[in-house]
Design an enzyme around this catalytic site. Sequence first.
Site, mmCIF file in Angstrom:
data_model
loop_
_atom_site.group_PDB
_atom_site.id
_atom_site.type_symbol
_atom_site.label_atom_id
_atom_site.label_comp_id
_atom_site.label_asym_id
_atom_site.label_seq_id
_atom_site.Cartn_x
_atom_site.Cartn_y
_atom_site.Cartn_z
ATOM 1 C CG ASP A 81 -0.047 -5.865 -11.358
ATOM 2 O OD1 ASP A 81 -1.012 -6.756 -11.347
ATOM 3 O OD2 ASP A 81 0.950 -5.719 -10.516
ATOM 4 C CG HIS A 82 -3.150 -3.777 -9.346
ATOM 5 N ND1 HIS A 82 -4.250 -4.553 -8.497
ATOM 6 C CD2 HIS A 82 -2.248 -4.758 -8.761
ATOM 7 C CE1 HIS A 82 -3.983 -5.348 -7.821
ATOM 8 N NE2 HIS A 82 -2.689 -5.630 -7.811
ATOM 9 C CB THR A 232 7.090 -7.716 -2.001
ATOM 10 O OG1 THR A 232 5.905 -6.794 -2.075
ATOM 11 C CG2 THR A 232 7.684 -7.172 -0.733
HETATM 12 O O1 G3H Z 1 0.070 -7.034 -8.521
HETATM 13 C C1 G3H Z 1 1.173 -7.420 -7.678
HETATM 14 C C2 G3H Z 1 1.355 -8.399 -6.616
HETATM 15 O O2 G3H Z 1 0.034 -8.537 -6.197
HETATM 16 C C3 G3H Z 1 2.222 -8.095 -5.686
HETATM 17 O O3 G3H Z 1 2.350 -8.764 -4.530
HETATM 18 O O4 G3H Z 1 3.470 -7.469 -3.071
HETATM 19 O O5 G3H Z 1 2.934 -9.720 -2.486
HETATM 20 O O6 G3H Z 1 4.522 -9.317 -4.349
HETATM 21 P P1 G3H Z 1 3.479 -8.803 -3.288
HETATM 22 ZN ZN ZN Z 2 -1.457 -6.940 -7.095
#
Ligand code: G3H
Ligand code: ZN
Length: 283
Positions: A81-82, A232
């Site tokens: 992710d990212h 989150t």
């Molecule tokens: O890449 C991960 C998500 O975009 C996390 O988003 O902080 O709203 O769970 P969030």
């Molecule tokens: Zn993200």
Amino acid sequence: MLVSGKELFQDAKRRKYAVGAFNINNMEIMQAIVEVAEELNSPVFIQASQGGIKYAGLEYIAGMGKIAAAKAKVPVALNIDHGTDFNQVVRCIRHGFSAVMIDGSKLPFEENVAITRKVVEVAHPNDVSVEAELGKITGVEDDIAVAEHEGLFTDPDEAYAFVQQTNCDALAVAIGTAHGVYRGEPKLDFDRLQAIASKIDTPIVLHGASGVPDDAIRKAVSLGVCKINIDTELRLAFAQAIKQVLNENPDEYDPRKILGPAKEAMKNTVRAKMQLFGSAGKA
Ligand code: G3H
Ligand code: ZN
């Protein structure tokens, strides 16, 4: 079974639902996600951020992810992710990830195109899907921070040019969501989402979806969002459950009795999201 992210994106697009993508940092989080995916017969992305990989170690994340996916009766894609570093993304592919995200959103358009193309060239021959990002999603995701004033929504014409030039498999867009905990209620720019969706066939990814009201999520899915990222809300469920256990049993010192309830709490979150996203029953 471990499958390419491409498979998940394409089925979600065709059948108009979104696959949940949940962030993993340890075994309990991963088990919570995959157990619910099996229970609900849902496809799923399990994904580790660069921070998650740094915390647990790439070998552990890849090892656990591959074991979880191989054991699962439902399709599971393992994603970084990212990812912002080309070499790190390539290392993930070498370790058996079936999906990658290259986040060049902080770079100028041309450089974002260039790094995404480079990743596509390595990923596609290995049947690994590539998610890219255009526009800036605000908030903090582990080691990546974007201040609110820097937030830049995705331009639909640029999105069209970007997917044409990169051949990425999915595109993360900035339409008003943010990483982390929201201070007020997030306002999503649905007109923009609709405009982007009308210009590109590429599946759209919604980041920062924790704390976004259910109705807004449903609308986003109806407008073409195919993957939704949640981190989150899992963290909050995990932390709240641990606090509760230790408040109620201050002398508890067995990790299983502390992390077990945390895992159950995260399972409730994953369950609700898979039902909301429409992925339940789609495996
Ligand atoms: O890449 C991960 C998500 O975009 C996390 O988003 O902080 O709203 O769970 P969030
Ligand atoms: Zn993200």
